[in-house]
Design a protein around this motif. Structure first.
Motif, PDB file in Angstrom:
ATOM      1  N   SER A  14       0.820  -6.404   7.466  1.00 17.58           N
ATOM      2  CA  SER A  14       0.342  -4.874   7.432  1.00 17.58           C
ATOM      3  C   SER A  14       1.581  -4.209   7.923  1.00 17.58           C
ATOM      4  CB  SER A  14      -0.830  -4.589   7.969  1.00 17.58           C
ATOM      5  OG  SER A  14      -0.843  -4.773   9.547  1.00 17.58           O
ATOM      6  N   ASP A  15       2.241  -4.737   8.909  1.00 18.27           N
ATOM      7  CA  ASP A  15       3.578  -4.274   9.408  1.00 18.27           C
ATOM      8  C   ASP A  15       4.646  -4.919   9.247  1.00 18.27           C
ATOM      9  OD1 ASP A  15       1.127  -3.506  12.393  1.00 18.27           O
ATOM     10  OD2 ASP A  15       1.948  -1.994  10.625  1.00 18.27           O
ATOM     11  N   ARG A  72      -2.862   1.608   4.747  1.00 21.33           N
ATOM     12  CA  ARG A  72      -2.064   0.603   5.100  1.00 21.33           C
ATOM     13  C   ARG A  72      -2.170  -0.087   3.964  1.00 21.33           C
ATOM     14  NH1 ARG A  72      -4.771   1.381   9.964  1.00 21.33           N
ATOM     15  NH2 ARG A  72      -6.092  -0.717   9.692  1.00 21.33           N
ATOM     16  N   LYS A  75       0.069   0.820   1.038  1.00 20.70           N
ATOM     17  CA  LYS A  75       1.250   0.576   1.383  1.00 20.70           C
ATOM     18  C   LYS A  75       1.576  -1.027   1.178  1.00 20.70           C
ATOM     19  CE  LYS A  75       4.832   0.851   5.130  1.00 20.70           C
ATOM     20  NZ  LYS A  75       4.696   1.372   6.584  1.00 20.70           N
TER      21      LYS A  75
END
Length: 385
Positions: A14-15, A72, A75
């Protein structure tokens, strides 16, 4: 060398920025699937934000937090697609319907539908989704279930009586009408029988709802502590702590009861008053139960009478307008079937299950009961003849 998320489909990405030029180009099937996920995540986030706009306090914060999680996920899919992101696609039909309902109707129905959608969790079988995203969706389902449960709890007993009253009227009077049709009597007799069944059933339902709701409230009132108990507290022997027995009798453990009674006595010693009016004898729990019950016996009876009457009127409408024979019976079945599908779907949405499945079940039950009485009517008609 920077890791490529596509090589680790179940890793939390996710990051993590996906590699701008993946080693393996996604297939056309992957691209289409990712675009679908992207559209759905965008639309679901919009639904949650729209619901949050109509809420305040904690519920608003929770809905916005879920919307942020959907952002999220959006994205993530956007990065996976990269240059293949293309023009924005439409979300699935069910998601678009929920978005429309979120803008125009109450949140209880939308939350119930979102609960069903989140429970499906399309990411479980998608190897391109991360483990964190799969876990997010599973948790979202439970969060939405909790919010939907709050909404259901706020719905009064009148609504429950209305839905089930209408269903009972539809099924029972259709069965009665078709039973009479099966005997071969003329349309006038069927009409009179149907109207008689409408009135008798509506009165019976109203009486049953009134007795049920009133009796339940009376039982709750019987559990409510008497005012004399509160007035007697200052006179109790604090050393013996008789108040502890009251709390233990209401289900508290010995330790909890002793601690609560001690707090009450300490408060009376310091201020001469109780912590609050409910601490005297555990009345707070009883009051909560009474609140959850909702509605009065009279209002539930009136609602049940009217809704049963409306439901029971539908099977006799063809006869009211002068139809006869098999044409009237078929028309009655069609009209009742449409309404059964509608009420079944509503109950399904509120229950957090498939509206189509619940609607189909309602239809089968209604037609099944009507078929049984029709066959019995034919049998009695032949024997009488």
């Amino acid at each position: 060398m920077s890791p490529n998320p596509a090589d680790h489909p179940h890793r939390d990405t996710s990051d993590i920025e996906p590699h701008p030029t993946p080693v393996e180009q996604p297939t056309r099937r992957q691209i289409n699937r990712w675009r679908k996920h992207l559209a759905n995540e965008r639309a679901e986030g919009a639904v949650y934000r729209e619901l949050a706009r109509k809420k305040t306090g904690e519920e608003r914060d929770i809905l916005l937090a879920i919307a942020e999680a959907e952002a999220r996920h959006e994205k993530y899919w956007r990065k996976r697609l990269g240059e293949h992101v293309g023009m924005p696609r439409q979300a699935s039909l069910s998601t678009r319907i929920m978005a429309w309902m979120a803008r125009h109707f109450g949140s209880v129905f939308v939350l119930a539908m979102m609960q069903t959608a989140e429970t499906r969790n399309d990411y479980v079988k998608d190897t391109d989704a991360t483990e964190q995203m799969i876990a997010d969706e599973a948790i979202h389902a439970e969060v939405v279930r909790g919010l939907a449960a709050r909404g259901r709890a706020k719905m009064s007993g009148d609504f429950r009586a209305a839905i089930f009253g209408a269903n009972d009227g539809l099924v029972s009077n259709l069965a009665l009408v078709l039973g009479m049709v099966g005997t071969g009597v003329n349309a006038a007799v069927v009409l009179v029988t149907g109207l008689t069944g409408l009135l008798a059933g509506a009165l019976s339902m109203a009486a049953g709802e009134y007795v049920s709701v009133s009796s339940q409230k009376e039982l709750l009132d019987a559990n409510t502590p008497a005012p004399e108990a509160t007035e007697s507290l200052p006179k109790l022997d604090m050393e013996e702590n008789e108040l502890e027995l009251v709390y233990r009798a209401r289900g508290m453990s010995v330790e909890d009861a002793k601690a609560k009674a001690q707090r009450v006595f300490e408060q009376m010693t310091l201020t001469g008053d109780l912590l609050d009016g409910s601490d005297s004898a555990g009345v707070d729990d009883v009051a909560a139960d009474a609140t959850e019950l909702g509605g009065s016996g009279l209002s539930a009876a009136i609602s049940s009478f009217l809704c049963f009457g409306v439901g029971a009127l539908i099977p006799v409408m063809p006869y009211i307008f002068g139809m006869e024979g098999m044409a009237a019976a078929v028309t009655a079945c069609v009209l009742v079937g449409i309404v059964l599908l509608m009420t079944g779907a509503i109950v399904g949405v509120l229950s957090g299950v498939s509206p189509a499945k619940r609607a189909g079940r309602q239809l089968l039950i209604g037609y099944g009961a009507a078929a049984v009485t029709y066959v019995l009517g034919m049998a009695f008609g032949v024997s009488v003849g």
